[in-house]
Design an enzyme around this catalytic site. Structure first.
Site, PDB file in Angstrom:
ATOM      1  CG  HIS A  24      13.344 -18.769  60.062  1.00  0.00           C
ATOM      2  ND1 HIS A  24      14.102 -17.662  59.759  1.00  0.00           N
ATOM      3  CD2 HIS A  24      14.177 -19.840  59.925  1.00  0.00           C
ATOM      4  CE1 HIS A  24      15.336 -18.041  59.450  1.00  0.00           C
ATOM      5  NE2 HIS A  24      15.405 -19.343  59.557  1.00  0.00           N
ATOM      6  CG  HIS A  79      15.811 -22.883  61.003  1.00  0.00           C
ATOM      7  ND1 HIS A  79      15.996 -22.736  59.648  1.00  0.00           N
ATOM      8  CD2 HIS A  79      14.966 -23.938  61.146  1.00  0.00           C
ATOM      9  CE1 HIS A  79      15.312 -23.667  59.000  1.00  0.00           C
ATOM     10  NE2 HIS A  79      14.678 -24.403  59.895  1.00  0.00           N
ATOM     11  CG  HIS A 108      14.518 -21.338  55.111  1.00  0.00           C
ATOM     12  ND1 HIS A 108      15.558 -22.104  54.625  1.00  0.00           N
ATOM     13  CD2 HIS A 108      14.852 -21.016  56.393  1.00  0.00           C
ATOM     14  CE1 HIS A 108      16.466 -22.244  55.570  1.00  0.00           C
ATOM     15  NE2 HIS A 108      16.070 -21.592  56.654  1.00  0.00           N
ATOM     16  CG  ASP A 166      20.846 -20.151  62.086  1.00  0.00           C
ATOM     17  OD1 ASP A 166      19.737 -20.713  62.121  1.00  0.00           O
ATOM     18  OD2 ASP A 166      21.338 -19.701  61.029  1.00  0.00           O
ATOM     19  CG  HIS A 167      17.515 -17.217  62.058  1.00  0.00           C
ATOM     20  ND1 HIS A 167      17.485 -16.154  61.195  1.00  0.00           N
ATOM     21  CD2 HIS A 167      18.201 -18.192  61.407  1.00  0.00           C
ATOM     22  CE1 HIS A 167      18.118 -16.468  60.070  1.00  0.00           C
ATOM     23  NE2 HIS A 167      18.559 -17.701  60.187  1.00  0.00           N
ATOM     24  CG  ASP A 180      17.999 -18.200  56.872  1.00  0.00           C
ATOM     25  OD1 ASP A 180      18.642 -17.135  56.941  1.00  0.00           O
ATOM     26  OD2 ASP A 180      18.250 -19.190  57.589  1.00  0.00           O
ATOM     27  CG  HIS A 240      22.920 -17.196  56.710  1.00  0.00           C
ATOM     28  ND1 HIS A 240      23.680 -17.878  57.626  1.00  0.00           N
ATOM     29  CD2 HIS A 240      21.630 -17.465  57.007  1.00  0.00           C
ATOM     30  CE1 HIS A 240      22.880 -18.550  58.448  1.00  0.00           C
ATOM     31  NE2 HIS A 240      21.632 -18.305  58.097  1.00  0.00           N
TER      32      HIS A 240
END
Length: 258
Positions: free
Chosen positions: A52, A54, A108, A56-57, A130, A168
């Site tokens: 996805h 975001h 998410h 941090d990905h 996530d 995570h």
């Protein structure tokens, strides 16, 4: 084939798979730990898998693309930082000689996908980003409780031996919430003790397995009477006969749980 969780930021794992020569990485939010792992083991990055959008990905994707010949596979319905091979649920592709099936798992984010490999070193493997965490699930930033329930149900239907590679290290905090929901769950108590030992030794709690999550994760147990009634005790409007209503109440409860 080796599977390694590369720690990043405060609690992310960037999953690296390699055969001693070629590698793939999942959700590289930071290029630095990936680059260091590749250099240390003298690996060539062949593929980047993204679940996805975001930061941090995807934050390290562009840098890795600039410095390698890696193919990037990502969700067709989300904006990516670089051109990708777009994927939707039901698609299949091969990387490092392994066949991956794509699962649509919105909730998410609106276009979140997961990657399932039916056989990696003799057992199934899931990269779920996530959507599913050990003992928990992702926040509903873009999707609905109904979408998340459908996505989690799809993942829960995978073989019990499937290794669950979450993005995570949220396990201990998730399990604290799970115990508040289901304090009489003996499997949960045993798993929490095991995970505490792992973290005390500096080890990751992941990957988990689908069978473990079915036994301890309240978001996969919304049809269980104890879980449903705990949700209604916290939110009186919860319909204990509707797993979607139970999930919605649990997710709201978890959002403020301390």
């Amino acid at each position: 084939m080796k599977l390694l969780p590369l720690p990043a930021f405060s609690d992310n794992y960037l999953w690296l798979m390699h055969d001693g020569q070629s590698a793939l990485v999942v959700d590289p939010g930071d290029a630095t730990p990936v680059r260091e792992a590749l250099q240390s083991a003298q690996l060539t990055l062949r593929a980047i898998l993204v679940t996805h959008h975001h930061p941090d990905h995807v934050g390290g994707v562009a840098e890795l693309v600039q410095t390698t010949d890696a193919t990037v596979w990502g969700p067709a319905l989300e904006k990516m930082p670089v051109p990708v091979t777009p994927l939707r649920g039901g698609d299949q592709f091969q990387a490092l000689g392994l066949r991956f099936e794509v699962l649509d798992v919105p909730g998410h984010t609106a276009g979140h996908i997961a990657f399932y490999c039916a056989d990696m070193n003799g057992a199934p493997l899931l990269f779920c980003g996530d959507t599913l965490f050990s003992g928990g699930c992702g926040r509903l930033f873009e999707g609905t409780p109904a979408q998340m329930h459908a996505s989690l149900s799809r993942l829960a239907a995978l073989p019990g031996a499937t290794r669950v590679c979450c993005a995570h290290e949220y396990t201990l905090s998730n399990l604290a919430f799970a115990q508040a929901v289901e304090p009489g769950n003996a499997a949960l108590a045993h798993y929490l003790a095991t995970c505490r030992q792992l973290r005390a030794a500096g080890q990751p709690t992941l990957p988990s397995t689908i069978a473990t999550e079915q036994a301890i994760n309240p978001f996969l147990r919304t049809a269980e009477a104890a879980v449903a009634h705990a949700a209604r005790a916290h939110e009186a409007n919860t319909d204990v006969g509707d797993p979607v209503s139970v999930l919605a109440s649990l997710r709201q409860w978890k959002n403020t749980f301390r």
